[in-house]
Design an enzyme around this catalytic site. Structure first.
Site, PDB file in Angstrom:
ATOM      1  N   LYS A   1     -27.570 -17.316  11.257  1.00  0.00           N
ATOM      2  CA  LYS A   1     -26.249 -17.260  11.908  1.00  0.00           C
ATOM      3  C   LYS A   1     -25.306 -18.317  11.332  1.00  0.00           C
ATOM      4  O   LYS A   1     -24.164 -18.026  10.989  1.00  0.00           O
ATOM      5  CB  LYS A   1     -26.364 -17.518  13.425  1.00  0.00           C
ATOM      6  CG  LYS A   1     -27.278 -16.573  14.166  1.00  0.00           C
ATOM      7  CD  LYS A   1     -27.367 -16.904  15.644  1.00  0.00           C
ATOM      8  CE  LYS A   1     -27.911 -18.271  15.973  1.00  0.00           C
ATOM      9  NZ  LYS A   1     -29.336 -18.470  15.670  1.00  0.00           N
TER      10      LYS A   1
ATOM     11  N   ARG B   1     -25.563 -18.334  24.953  1.00  0.00           N
ATOM     12  CA  ARG B   1     -27.014 -18.245  24.833  1.00  0.00           C
ATOM     13  C   ARG B   1     -27.671 -17.879  26.152  1.00  0.00           C
ATOM     14  O   ARG B   1     -28.883 -17.764  26.218  1.00  0.00           O
ATOM     15  CB  ARG B   1     -27.540 -19.614  24.436  1.00  0.00           C
ATOM     16  CG  ARG B   1     -28.035 -19.684  22.997  1.00  0.00           C
ATOM     17  CD  ARG B   1     -28.410 -21.135  22.811  1.00  0.00           C
ATOM     18  NE  ARG B   1     -29.286 -21.385  21.745  1.00  0.00           N
ATOM     19  CZ  ARG B   1     -28.883 -21.820  20.559  1.00  0.00           C
ATOM     20  NH1 ARG B   1     -27.620 -21.927  20.263  1.00  0.00           N
ATOM     21  NH2 ARG B   1     -29.786 -22.113  19.653  1.00  0.00           N
TER      22      ARG B   1
ATOM     23  N   ARG C   1     -35.881 -25.544   6.030  1.00  0.00           N
ATOM     24  CA  ARG C   1     -34.452 -25.888   6.100  1.00  0.00           C
ATOM     25  C   ARG C   1     -34.244 -27.387   5.916  1.00  0.00           C
ATOM     26  O   ARG C   1     -34.999 -28.207   6.420  1.00  0.00           O
ATOM     27  CB  ARG C   1     -33.877 -25.483   7.459  1.00  0.00           C
ATOM     28  CG  ARG C   1     -32.447 -25.995   7.634  1.00  0.00           C
ATOM     29  CD  ARG C   1     -31.712 -25.345   8.750  1.00  0.00           C
ATOM     30  NE  ARG C   1     -32.385 -25.450  10.023  1.00  0.00           N
ATOM     31  CZ  ARG C   1     -31.988 -24.802  11.115  1.00  0.00           C
ATOM     32  NH1 ARG C   1     -30.942 -24.000  11.054  1.00  0.00           N
ATOM     33  NH2 ARG C   1     -32.644 -24.944  12.235  1.00  0.00           N
TER      34      ARG C   1
ATOM     35  N   ARG D   1     -34.190 -31.283  10.371  1.00  0.00           N
ATOM     36  CA  ARG D   1     -33.812 -31.412  11.783  1.00  0.00           C
ATOM     37  C   ARG D   1     -35.042 -31.688  12.636  1.00  0.00           C
ATOM     38  O   ARG D   1     -36.106 -31.124  12.384  1.00  0.00           O
ATOM     39  CB  ARG D   1     -33.143 -30.107  12.253  1.00  0.00           C
ATOM     40  CG  ARG D   1     -31.641 -30.142  12.132  1.00  0.00           C
ATOM     41  CD  ARG D   1     -30.975 -28.830  12.380  1.00  0.00           C
ATOM     42  NE  ARG D   1     -31.385 -28.103  13.572  1.00  0.00           N
ATOM     43  CZ  ARG D   1     -30.848 -26.960  13.967  1.00  0.00           C
ATOM     44  NH1 ARG D   1     -29.857 -26.432  13.254  1.00  0.00           N
ATOM     45  NH2 ARG D   1     -31.267 -26.348  15.037  1.00  0.00           N
TER      46      ARG D   1
ATOM     47  N   ARG E   1     -38.440 -22.953  20.771  1.00  0.00           N
ATOM     48  CA  ARG E   1     -37.112 -22.325  20.607  1.00  0.00           C
ATOM     49  C   ARG E   1     -37.217 -20.810  20.580  1.00  0.00           C
ATOM     50  O   ARG E   1     -36.372 -20.108  21.137  1.00  0.00           O
ATOM     51  CB  ARG E   1     -36.452 -22.843  19.315  1.00  0.00           C
ATOM     52  CG  ARG E   1     -35.955 -24.269  19.466  1.00  0.00           C
ATOM     53  CD  ARG E   1     -35.780 -24.947  18.135  1.00  0.00           C
ATOM     54  NE  ARG E   1     -34.730 -24.376  17.331  1.00  0.00           N
ATOM     55  CZ  ARG E   1     -34.639 -24.522  16.002  1.00  0.00           C
ATOM     56  NH1 ARG E   1     -35.546 -25.243  15.361  1.00  0.00           N
ATOM     57  NH2 ARG E   1     -33.650 -23.974  15.341  1.00  0.00           N
TER      58      ARG E   1
END
Ligand code: AP5
Length: 218
Positions: free
Chosen positions: A13, A88, A127, A160, A171
């Site tokens: 996203k 969300r 990532r 992160r 998550r």
């Protein structure tokens, strides 16, 4: 153009929101980026949000709703916006609808990105993010020109804290329980476009741009 990007963590996203915002000249509003900025600057809001974020849980609705309400009043959103990571929960979606209605505006489209669970885990584990300008890279799929260094601003890249395996699992579970119901919510309002988010960043971008072109401001 006023759009929402929906989808599980790691579907791409944020990557696509950056590109669409640049191409369509609209603002990108990422609640994750806004919250991380608060954490970095040690604001009261950031300090409250940090423990939820590190565990992969959602920050309370009232906190994020306040952030987005402020942002939507910003002149940078006058030509439109891409909302990345908000809403969300159903209460967040209802509040977004109410804020837009109060401004005599409405959403044009909600794009739901779909990627397999295995691919999402590969994307999140590799990532690397820039703590300064928020640019995102991937060690294999979108490597920076110089290993570990942000192409955009030269800062050292970091992983992160919520991209650890344990937080990723939380998550994904939180997404299924609290965010996935929004697919039906927006489908019922005839705003939803399903999008297969697998494939290269460029090929996904072509598909997203095609879906959104009818809503481009003239
Ligand atoms: P947030 O930052 O929004 O995280 P997220 O939704 O979990 O989404 P991600 O940023 O992990 O993934 P993405 O889909 O943007 O993927 P990306 O483009 O980076 O939120 C973080 C936390 O903040 C939440 O857990 C919560 O605590 C809090 N929060 C935020 N909003 C909230 C809200 N509204 N309410 C309550 N709490 C909230 O891509 C991932 C990786 O894949 C990158 O490395 C990228 O380079 C790579 N990649 C992208 N596209 C491709 C592709 N096509 N092929 C291969 N690799 C790709």
């Amino acid at each position: 153009m006023r759009v929402v990007f929906l989808g599980a963590p790691g579907v791409g996203k944020g990557t696509q929101a950056d590109r669409i915002a640049a191409q369509f000249q609209v603002a990108k509003i990422s609640t994750g980026d806004l919250l991380r900025e608060g954490v970095r600057n040690k604001t009261p809001l950031g300090l409250e949000a940090k423990s939820y974020m590190d565990q992969g849980k959602l920050v309370p609705d009232a906190v994020v709703i306040g952030l987005v309400r402020d942002k939507l009043s910003d002149p940078s959103c006058a030509k439109g916006f891409v909302l990345d990571g908000f809403p969300r929960t159903v209460p967040q979606a209802e509040e977004l609808g109410a804020v837009l209605t109060s401004k005599h505006l409405a959403l044009d489209r909600v794009v739901n990105f779909q990627v397999s669970r295995d691919d999402v885990i590969k994307r999140l584990s590799g990532r690397r993010s820039c703590p300064k300008c928020q640019a995102t890279f991937h060690v294999d799929f979108a490597p920076p020109k110089q290993s570990g260094i942000c192409d955009r601003c030269g800062e050292s890249l970091v992983q992160r804290s919520d991209d650890r395996r344990e937080a990723i699992e939380t998550r994904l579970k939180v997404y299924e329980d609290q965010t996935a119901p929004l697919v039906r919510y927006y489908e019922q309002r005839q705003l939803l476009s399903q999008l297969n988010g697998s494939g290269t960043v460029d090929s996904v971008f072509q598909k997203v741009a095609q879906v959104l072109t009818p809503y481009r401001a003239t």
